[in-house]
Write a protein that holds these residues in place. Structure first.
Motif, PDB file in Angstrom:
ATOM      1  N   LYS B  78       0.877  -0.964   0.007  1.00 45.24           N
ATOM      2  CA  LYS B  78       0.134  -0.263   0.037  1.00 45.24           C
ATOM      3  C   LYS B  78       0.992   1.275  -0.118  1.00 45.24           C
ATOM      4  O   LYS B  78       1.725   1.285   0.775  1.00 45.24           O
ATOM      5  N   GLY B  79       0.557   2.058  -0.769  1.00 41.24           N
ATOM      6  CA  GLY B  79       1.331   3.542  -0.772  1.00 41.24           C
ATOM      7  C   GLY B  79       2.978   3.089  -1.148  1.00 41.24           C
ATOM      8  O   GLY B  79       3.647   3.465  -0.144  1.00 41.24           O
ATOM      9  N   SER B  80       3.236   2.761  -2.293  1.00 40.92           N
ATOM     10  CA  SER B  80       4.576   2.162  -2.293  1.00 40.92           C
ATOM     11  C   SER B  80       5.664   3.243  -2.198  1.00 40.92           C
ATOM     12  O   SER B  80       5.540   4.584  -2.655  1.00 40.92           O
ATOM     13  N   GLN B  81       6.825   3.091  -1.809  1.00 37.71           N
ATOM     14  CA  GLN B  81       7.680   4.017  -1.610  1.00 37.71           C
ATOM     15  C   GLN B  81       9.167   3.525  -2.071  1.00 37.71           C
ATOM     16  O   GLN B  81       9.374   2.351  -2.343  1.00 37.71           O
ATOM     17  N   PRO B  82      10.062   4.092  -2.330  1.00 42.54           N
ATOM     18  CA  PRO B  82      11.182   3.931  -3.265  1.00 42.54           C
ATOM     19  C   PRO B  82      11.940   2.798  -2.642  1.00 42.54           C
ATOM     20  O   PRO B  82      12.383   1.976  -3.121  1.00 42.54           O
ATOM     21  N   GLU B  83      11.904   2.888  -1.157  1.00 41.79           N
ATOM     22  CA  GLU B  83      12.662   1.795  -0.385  1.00 41.79           C
ATOM     23  C   GLU B  83      12.062   0.380  -0.457  1.00 41.79           C
ATOM     24  O   GLU B  83      12.289  -0.502   0.055  1.00 41.79           O
ATOM     25  N   ASP B  84      10.583   0.383  -1.165  1.00 47.39           N
ATOM     26  CA  ASP B  84      10.140  -0.831  -1.250  1.00 47.39           C
ATOM     27  C   ASP B  84      10.777  -1.558  -2.717  1.00 47.39           C
ATOM     28  O   ASP B  84      10.403  -2.765  -2.774  1.00 47.39           O
ATOM     29  N   SER B  85      11.468  -0.717  -3.514  1.00 40.40           N
ATOM     30  CA  SER B  85      12.004  -1.406  -4.613  1.00 40.40           C
ATOM     31  C   SER B  85      12.944  -2.687  -3.992  1.00 40.40           C
ATOM     32  O   SER B  85      13.833  -2.489  -3.383  1.00 40.40           O
ATOM     33  N   ALA B  86      12.659  -3.823  -4.561  1.00 39.33           N
ATOM     34  CA  ALA B  86      13.240  -4.907  -4.302  1.00 39.33           C
ATOM     35  C   ALA B  86      12.543  -6.088  -5.162  1.00 39.33           C
ATOM     36  O   ALA B  86      11.840  -5.775  -5.780  1.00 39.33           O
ATOM     37  N   THR B  87      13.380  -7.130  -5.036  1.00 31.94           N
ATOM     38  CA  THR B  87      12.723  -8.518  -5.739  1.00 31.94           C
ATOM     39  C   THR B  87      11.878  -9.219  -4.388  1.00 31.94           C
ATOM     40  O   THR B  87      12.581  -9.317  -3.547  1.00 31.94           O
ATOM     41  N   TYR B  88      10.463  -9.466  -4.852  1.00 32.97           N
ATOM     42  CA  TYR B  88       9.718 -10.106  -3.771  1.00 32.97           C
ATOM     43  C   TYR B  88       9.531 -11.816  -4.278  1.00 32.97           C
ATOM     44  O   TYR B  88       9.069 -11.983  -5.540  1.00 32.97           O
ATOM     45  N   LEU B  89      10.100 -12.677  -3.482  1.00 37.99           N
ATOM     46  CA  LEU B  89      10.175 -14.067  -3.558  1.00 37.99           C
ATOM     47  C   LEU B  89       9.078 -14.927  -2.941  1.00 37.99           C
ATOM     48  O   LEU B  89       8.842 -14.612  -1.625  1.00 37.99           O
ATOM     49  N   CYS B  90       8.480 -15.659  -3.530  1.00 35.29           N
ATOM     50  CA  CYS B  90       7.858 -16.657  -2.797  1.00 35.29           C
ATOM     51  C   CYS B  90       8.327 -17.988  -2.828  1.00 35.29           C
ATOM     52  O   CYS B  90       9.136 -18.341  -3.669  1.00 35.29           O
ATOM     53  N   ALA B  91       8.033 -18.820  -1.860  1.00 29.82           N
ATOM     54  CA  ALA B  91       8.927 -20.054  -1.557  1.00 29.82           C
ATOM     55  C   ALA B  91       7.473 -21.109  -1.322  1.00 29.82           C
ATOM     56  O   ALA B  91       7.124 -20.820  -0.199  1.00 29.82           O
ATOM     57  N   GLY B  92       7.382 -22.256  -1.672  1.00 29.77           N
ATOM     58  CA  GLY B  92       6.786 -23.115  -1.531  1.00 29.77           C
ATOM     59  C   GLY B  92       7.188 -24.534  -0.742  1.00 29.77           C
ATOM     60  O   GLY B  92       8.189 -24.877  -1.303  1.00 29.77           O
ATOM     61  N   LEU B  93       6.355 -25.136   0.343  1.00 35.14           N
ATOM     62  CA  LEU B  93       6.816 -26.104   0.905  1.00 35.14           C
ATOM     63  C   LEU B  93       5.823 -27.242   0.762  1.00 35.14           C
ATOM     64  O   LEU B  93       4.661 -27.025   1.114  1.00 35.14           O
ATOM     65  N   PRO B  94       6.280 -28.328   0.071  1.00 35.74           N
ATOM     66  CA  PRO B  94       5.083 -29.284  -0.173  1.00 35.74           C
ATOM     67  C   PRO B  94       4.760 -30.139   0.787  1.00 35.74           C
ATOM     68  O   PRO B  94       5.631 -30.621   1.779  1.00 35.74           O
ATOM     69  N   SER B  95       3.665 -30.853   0.984  1.00 35.50           N
ATOM     70  CA  SER B  95       3.186 -31.880   1.735  1.00 35.50           C
ATOM     71  C   SER B  95       4.029 -32.992   1.602  1.00 35.50           C
ATOM     72  O   SER B  95       4.578 -33.476   0.304  1.00 35.50           O
ATOM     73  N   GLY B  96       4.381 -33.683   2.693  1.00 34.94           N
ATOM     74  CA  GLY B  96       5.179 -35.003   2.244  1.00 34.94           C
ATOM     75  C   GLY B  96       6.666 -34.936   2.061  1.00 34.94           C
ATOM     76  O   GLY B  96       7.239 -35.762   1.813  1.00 34.94           O
ATOM     77  N   GLY B  97       7.038 -33.668   2.162  1.00 38.42           N
ATOM     78  CA  GLY B  97       8.566 -33.385   1.970  1.00 38.42           C
ATOM     79  C   GLY B  97       8.683 -32.117   2.037  1.00 38.42           C
ATOM     80  O   GLY B  97       9.462 -31.297   1.207  1.00 38.42           O
ATOM     81  N   TYR B  98       8.207 -31.315   3.175  1.00 40.94           N
ATOM     82  CA  TYR B  98       8.290 -29.880   3.471  1.00 40.94           C
ATOM     83  C   TYR B  98       9.688 -29.393   3.425  1.00 40.94           C
ATOM     84  O   TYR B  98       9.805 -28.257   3.564  1.00 40.94           O
ATOM     85  N   GLN B  99      10.632 -30.279   3.591  1.00 45.42           N
ATOM     86  CA  GLN B  99      11.937 -29.721   3.716  1.00 45.42           C
ATOM     87  C   GLN B  99      12.336 -29.254   2.353  1.00 45.42           C
ATOM     88  O   GLN B  99      13.318 -28.521   2.313  1.00 45.42           O
ATOM     89  N   LYS B 100      11.815 -29.641   1.194  1.00 42.84           N
ATOM     90  CA  LYS B 100      12.327 -29.295  -0.069  1.00 42.84           C
ATOM     91  C   LYS B 100      11.792 -28.014  -0.475  1.00 42.84           C
ATOM     92  O   LYS B 100      10.630 -28.188  -1.119  1.00 42.84           O
TER      93      LYS B 100
END
Lengths: 113, 113
Positions: B78-100
């Motif tokens: 909300k209300g983006s600021q120059p300091e918000d400039s970055a790469t935003y990553l998402c990471a998935g953890l699967p069931s049955g092997g959530y360490q990968k």
């Protein structure tokens, strides 16, 4: 706390040379992992460990070895460096609970010529 | 492995604009999802850990929602600021092997003053 530390920050290797990237954490985290980051690709998991003496392969394990003799340290070994291993390497750690985020080291930039 | 996809890959917004981007994943083997913020020349830093359908998390001007039934998470600024400039990553953890943990390629945000 220093968090997650990695050494060296930069390294240049010749094809065929071997080396070890060091990773250490002082947060008593059970889970540690190594990623590589290449342009146009996300962070890719190389190897991970859920505790001392326990390691497993990630998405791109070929050409790399790991061991976990202590909770604190998780070194990554390149057995015979290849130009395809030129990348930025990140080590990360977290508690094993799945609700825990990962803490990343500062990265090691490796160039293989 | 829980393959995650992020869109868009890059985004330019004016200072003050609000913005959002998406992380999608197969709902069948979902376990948890992490959001990270990655500034240039630094290491990824965790923003949120999302586990339950309908989860909403907030940190300052940044918030995230999770829909595990349809397989997506939104990150809002909300209300983006120059300091918000970055790469935003998402990471998935699967069931049955959530360490990968599997990372998406990221959304690179640039906020123009």
């Amino acid at each position: 706390n220093a968090g997650v530390t990695q050494t060296p920050k930069f390294q240049v290797l010749k094809t065929g040379q071997s080396m070890t990237l060091q990773c250490a954490q002082d947060m008593n985290h059970e889970y540690m992992s190594w990623y590589r980051q290449d342009p146009g690709m996300g962070l890719r998991l190389i190897h991970y460990s859920v505790g001392a003496g326990i390691t497993d392969q990630g998405e791109v394990p070929n050409g790399y070895n790991v061991s976990r003799s202590t909770t604190e340290d998780f070194p990554l070994r390149l057995l015979s460096a290849a130009p395809s291993q030129t990348s930025v390497y990140f080590c990360a750690s977290r508690s094993t609970g799945f609700k825990r985020e990962q803490y990343f080291g500062p990265g090691t930039r490796l160039t293989v010529t | 492995i829980l393959n995650v996809e992020q869109s868009p890959q890059s985004l330019h917004v004016q200072e003050g604009d609000s913005t959002n981007f998406t992380c999608s994943f197969p709902s069948s083997n979902f376990y948890a999802l992490h959001w990270y913020r990655w500034e240039t020349a630094k290491s990824p830093e965790a923003l949120f850990v999302m586990t339950l359908n309908g989860d909403e998390k907030k940190k300052g001007r940044i918030s995230a929602t999770l829909n595990t039934k349809e397989g997506y998470s939104y990150l809002y600024i909300k209300g983006s600021q120059p300091e918000d400039s970055a790469t935003y990553l998402c990471a998935g953890l699967p069931s049955g092997g959530y360490q990968k943990v599997t990372f998406g390629i990221g959304t690179k945000l640039q906020v123009i003053p």
